[in-house]
Design a protein around this motif. Structure first.
Motif, mmCIF file in Angstrom:
data_model
loop_
_atom_site.group_PDB
_atom_site.id
_atom_site.type_symbol
_atom_site.label_atom_id
_atom_site.label_comp_id
_atom_site.label_asym_id
_atom_site.label_seq_id
_atom_site.Cartn_x
_atom_site.Cartn_y
_atom_site.Cartn_z
ATOM 1 N N LEU A 167 4.452 -35.010 -0.896
ATOM 2 C CA LEU A 167 5.139 -35.217 -1.198
ATOM 3 C C LEU A 167 6.460 -35.209 -0.895
ATOM 4 N N ALA A 168 6.812 -34.115 0.334
ATOM 5 C CA ALA A 168 7.637 -33.270 -0.090
ATOM 6 C C ALA A 168 8.252 -33.837 1.540
ATOM 7 N N PRO A 169 9.547 -34.381 1.052
ATOM 8 C CA PRO A 169 10.631 -35.029 2.798
ATOM 9 C C PRO A 169 10.337 -33.956 3.406
ATOM 10 N N VAL A 170 10.286 -32.416 2.676
ATOM 11 C CA VAL A 170 10.987 -31.050 4.041
ATOM 12 C C VAL A 170 9.767 -30.361 3.589
ATOM 13 N N LYS A 171 9.379 -29.668 4.867
ATOM 14 C CA LYS A 171 8.195 -28.795 4.640
ATOM 15 C C LYS A 171 8.459 -27.437 4.722
ATOM 16 N N ILE A 172 8.249 -26.913 3.682
ATOM 17 C CA ILE A 172 8.797 -25.246 2.526
ATOM 18 C C ILE A 172 7.136 -24.820 2.942
ATOM 19 N N ARG A 173 6.732 -23.200 3.158
ATOM 20 C CA ARG A 173 6.511 -22.580 3.259
ATOM 21 C C ARG A 173 7.093 -20.936 2.959
ATOM 22 N N GLN A 174 7.012 -21.226 1.453
ATOM 23 C CA GLN A 174 8.211 -19.525 1.092
ATOM 24 C C GLN A 174 7.327 -18.372 -0.105
ATOM 25 N N MET A 175 6.785 -17.687 -0.135
ATOM 26 C CA MET A 175 6.582 -17.346 -1.638
ATOM 27 C C MET A 175 7.823 -16.428 -1.399
ATOM 28 N N LEU A 176 7.965 -15.527 -2.732
ATOM 29 C CA LEU A 176 8.787 -14.615 -3.301
ATOM 30 C C LEU A 176 7.468 -13.871 -4.023
ATOM 31 N N ILE A 177 8.291 -11.994 -3.602
ATOM 32 C CA ILE A 177 6.953 -11.144 -4.454
ATOM 33 C C ILE A 177 8.390 -9.887 -5.196
ATOM 34 N N GLY A 178 7.839 -9.941 -6.043
ATOM 35 C CA GLY A 178 9.129 -8.805 -6.913
ATOM 36 C C GLY A 178 8.509 -7.994 -7.514
ATOM 37 N N GLY A 179 8.893 -6.963 -7.148
ATOM 38 C CA GLY A 179 8.634 -5.450 -7.864
ATOM 39 C C GLY A 179 9.894 -4.485 -7.792
ATOM 40 N N THR A 180 8.900 -3.829 -9.170
ATOM 41 C CA THR A 180 10.521 -3.080 -9.927
ATOM 42 C C THR A 180 11.349 -2.101 -9.081
ATOM 43 N N GLN A 181 10.992 -1.764 -7.523
ATOM 44 C CA GLN A 181 12.334 -1.252 -6.429
ATOM 45 C C GLN A 181 12.870 -2.359 -5.279
ATOM 46 N N GLU A 205 1.129 -1.308 -0.174
ATOM 47 C CA GLU A 205 -0.888 -0.397 0.130
ATOM 48 C C GLU A 205 0.659 1.392 -0.234
ATOM 49 N N ARG A 206 2.013 1.307 0.497
ATOM 50 C CA ARG A 206 3.088 2.215 0.810
ATOM 51 C C ARG A 206 4.295 2.417 -0.520
ATOM 52 N N GLY A 207 3.547 1.760 -1.235
ATOM 53 C CA GLY A 207 4.781 1.150 -3.130
ATOM 54 C C GLY A 207 5.790 0.808 -3.283
ATOM 55 N N GLU A 208 6.425 0.119 -1.582
ATOM 56 C CA GLU A 208 7.752 0.421 -1.237
ATOM 57 C C GLU A 208 7.919 -0.906 -2.232
ATOM 58 N N LEU A 209 7.536 -1.282 -2.631
ATOM 59 C CA LEU A 209 8.264 -2.684 -3.666
ATOM 60 C C LEU A 209 8.185 -2.389 -5.673
ATOM 61 N N GLY A 210 7.494 -0.795 -5.922
ATOM 62 C CA GLY A 210 7.091 -0.169 -6.739
ATOM 63 C C GLY A 210 5.431 -1.234 -7.071
ATOM 64 N N GLU A 211 5.943 -1.182 -8.829
ATOM 65 C CA GLU A 211 5.268 -1.982 -9.457
ATOM 66 C C GLU A 211 5.284 -3.526 -9.570
ATOM 67 N N LEU A 212 4.633 -4.427 -9.352
ATOM 68 C CA LEU A 212 4.623 -6.023 -8.565
ATOM 69 C C LEU A 212 4.125 -6.335 -10.041
ATOM 70 N N LEU A 213 5.641 -7.528 -10.033
ATOM 71 C CA LEU A 213 6.066 -8.364 -11.520
ATOM 72 C C LEU A 213 5.346 -9.907 -11.008
ATOM 73 N N TYR A 214 5.183 -10.335 -10.429
ATOM 74 C CA TYR A 214 5.084 -11.951 -9.747
ATOM 75 C C TYR A 214 5.239 -12.046 -8.159
ATOM 76 N N LEU A 215 4.445 -13.160 -8.555
ATOM 77 C CA LEU A 215 4.684 -14.017 -6.760
ATOM 78 C C LEU A 215 4.761 -14.867 -7.467
ATOM 79 N N ASP A 216 5.730 -15.658 -6.828
ATOM 80 C CA ASP A 216 6.318 -17.543 -6.673
ATOM 81 C C ASP A 216 6.266 -17.591 -5.197
#
Length: 336
Positions: A221-235, A137-148
């Protein structure tokens, strides 16, 4: 004081019961579950609360103002509809329903009855996700490009649904909360391995009208527990790692700038990489489920829509349903 009845005391029900019992503005009056073992546990943990096997009798109780549904997905619509028709406020465990038709019907029924209908998208209420929303909301990441996003672990296998309806619903709810752009289509691919009846591995892509792209990997069916999210912005870019004990959100002042040197020779593109500092914001450490139950109570008392209302629940169900259709169509894009 809001008098609440809980249907379902299996996997998630005890957590909801504990948080409802601890809320100052609510009183847990009744718990219903078909399992004798679950009823015995509920009786032991919540003395003074009426425990029964019949959900319909709980819904009919005059001393119950609101009903919380924490049962398998196939029963969400039936129990929620029964409670709404009885004039009760309703909080439903994720996802709201098993189809867009059911979700829309529940939302319309709640509006007709003048009661609140809320879905428990728990991760929306975590300190990490709320902090990310504030950054956007503050625009800290700039324009959003992707979420993975990656959400994998070993089990818990659900007998009545595939891994998309069980695991991906969390991250699709977070996507709906964080990103204001409009999704236009969904594609998904998955596999049923190890003799399981439903897909236990899946990859989902949600496409947006402004070019933003989001991708989700879910796996039982993963041997480990992963909960990870990447968000990319222009800034800036960030990593949300829910398994990290302290720095769950890390913000990186990194990016890539592209510049065309000559409009007549567009192959000559200058690429500049920007690398800066990393920081981890301070997060609210309160239990997310306590904020879910508090939001339910506040929305009822204030006569307003809850943060994760019927509309947000229906939008997430639409994404889930489109992903399911894409699975059956060998990964074809399904328009929303």
């Amino acid at each position: 004081m809001l008098n609440v009845g809980l249907i379902g005391y299996g996997y998630w029900g005890p957590n909801l019961a504990r948080n409802l019992a601890e809320q100052e503005g609510a009183a847990l009056r009744a718990i219903a579950d078909m399992s004798p073992e679950c009823r015995e546990q509920a009786t032991r943990r919540h003395p003074g609360v009426t425990v029964c096997a019949d959900a319909e009798s709980l819904i009919a109780r005059r001393d119950v103002d609101a009903v919380v549904v924490a049962t398998p997905l196939k029963t969400h619509y039936r129990f929620a509809k029964g409670a709404l028709e009885a004039g009760k406020h309703v909080l439903v465990e994720k996802p709201l329903a098993g189809s867009c038709r059911e979700a829309d019907e529940l939302g319309a029924l709640a509006d007709k009855q003048g009661v609140r209908l809320m879905v428990d998208h728990t991760f929306v209420y975590t300190g990490a996700v709320r902090a990310i929303r504030a950054m956007l909301e503050r625009g800290e990441l700039g324009e959003l490009l992707y979420l993975d996003s990656v959400r994998v672990n070993l089990g818990l296998f659900q007998p009545d649904s595939n891994v998309i309806w069980d695991l991906a619903v969390h991250d699709l709810a977070v996507l709906d909360y964080l990103v204001d752009a409009r999704p236009v289509s969904v594609s998904a691919d998955g596999a049923r391995v190890a003799g399981f009846a439903h897909e236990n591995i899946a990859y989902i892509t949600v496409h947006f009208d402004n070019g933003f792209l989001s991708h989700f990997h879910v796996n039982w069916l993963a041997p480990v527990k992963i909960r990870q999210m990447l968000i990319g912005g222009t800034q800036r870019m960030l990593v949300f790692d829910d398994m990290e004990p302290s720095e769950k959100v890390r913000v990186y002042d990194k990016g890539v700038d592209f510049a065309v040197q000559d409009e007549q020779a567009r192959r000559q593109i200058l690429v500049s990489y920007r690398t800066g500092d990393m920081y981890s914001p301070k997060l609210d450490r309160r239990e997310a489920l306590s904020l879910v139950t508090q939001e339910f109570i506040d929305a009822i008392e204030q006569r307003r829509a809850p943060l994760t209302d019927a509309a947000s629940g229906a939008r997430v169900v639409a994404l889930l349903e489109a992903a399911e259709r894409s699975l059956r169509a060998e990964g074809r894009r399904i328009a929303l």
